[in-house]
Design a protein around this motif. Structure first.
Motif, PDB file in Angstrom:
ATOM      1  N   CYS A  55      -3.565  23.885 -29.242  1.00 45.71           N
ATOM      2  CA  CYS A  55      -2.615  25.027 -28.697  1.00 45.71           C
ATOM      3  C   CYS A  55      -2.294  25.077 -27.223  1.00 45.71           C
ATOM      4  O   CYS A  55      -1.063  25.466 -26.828  1.00 45.71           O
ATOM      5  N   TRP A  63      -1.141  27.612 -24.341  1.00 45.71           N
ATOM      6  CA  TRP A  63      -2.080  28.676 -24.376  1.00 45.71           C
ATOM      7  C   TRP A  63      -3.182  28.413 -23.491  1.00 45.71           C
ATOM      8  O   TRP A  63      -3.776  27.039 -23.873  1.00 45.71           O
ATOM      9  N   THR A  81      -6.181  31.671 -27.259  1.00 46.84           N
ATOM     10  CA  THR A  81      -6.416  30.913 -28.844  1.00 46.84           C
ATOM     11  C   THR A  81      -7.221  31.760 -29.453  1.00 46.84           C
ATOM     12  O   THR A  81      -7.083  31.932 -30.547  1.00 46.84           O
ATOM     13  N   PHE A 123       1.408  29.320 -33.975  1.00 44.60           N
ATOM     14  CA  PHE A 123      -0.114  29.105 -34.269  1.00 44.60           C
ATOM     15  C   PHE A 123      -0.648  28.522 -35.258  1.00 44.60           C
ATOM     16  O   PHE A 123      -1.260  27.560 -35.509  1.00 44.60           O
TER      17      PHE A 123
END
Length: 119
Positions: free
Chosen positions: A32, A38, A43, A13
Motif C-alpha cells: 500500500c 499510504w 493501512t 486497497f
C-alpha cells in the motif's frame, strides 16, 4: 446476506489484497505504501475498518478477503442501478450506449451475455 459497502479508497486497497492474498499485514502495508502512498498507520486503520465491516479477516497477521472482487462489483452496480436508474436495466444500458461508441465485438459480447444469462 448483503455485501458490505466498500468505498473508493478501500476498493483500491482491496484490489491489492485480492491480487496478493493471503498476505501478511506487514507485506500488505508495504504494498500500500508503494502503490497508494499510504503510511503503515493508514493501512492498518483500513484493515481494521474493513475487518469490522466483514469485508476481510486478519488472523495471526495474515489478511484474507471475505468478499470477492465479483461480489464487490455486483454490489456497486446494484447500488448504482437503484440510485441512478430506478432499477431499470434498459435505462442503464441506453445511458451506457449513449456515453460511448460500442464496437461490434462489444455489442456481440453483451448480446451473448444477455442471451446466456451468465457473467
Amino acid at each position: 446476506m448483503q455485501t458490505p459497502k466498500i468505498f473508493e479508497s478501500e476498493y483500491r486497497f482491496c484490489l491489492i489484497l485480492w491480487e496478493n492474498e493471503p498476505v501478511s499485514s506487514r507485506e500488505l502495508s508495504e504494498l500500500c505504501k508503494e502503490k497508494l502512498g499510504w503510511s503503515k498507520t493508514t493501512t492498518y486503520t483500513v484493515i481494521k475498518r474493513l475487518s469490522d465491516r466483514g469485508v476481510l479477516k486478519n488472523e495471526n497477521a495474515v489478511v484474507t478477503s471475505l468478499i470477492s472482487k465479483d461480489e464487490a462489483q455486483v454490489s456497486e452496480i446494484d447500488e448504482l442501478m437503484e440510485k441512478k436508474f430506478e432499477g431499470s436495466i434498459p435505462a442503464f444500458l441506453a445511458a451506457f450506449a449513449r456515453s460511448r461508441k460500442l464496437s461490434y465485438k462489444e455489442i456481440s459480447e453483451i448480446r451473448r451475455i444477455i442471451e446466456r444469462g451468465d457473467e
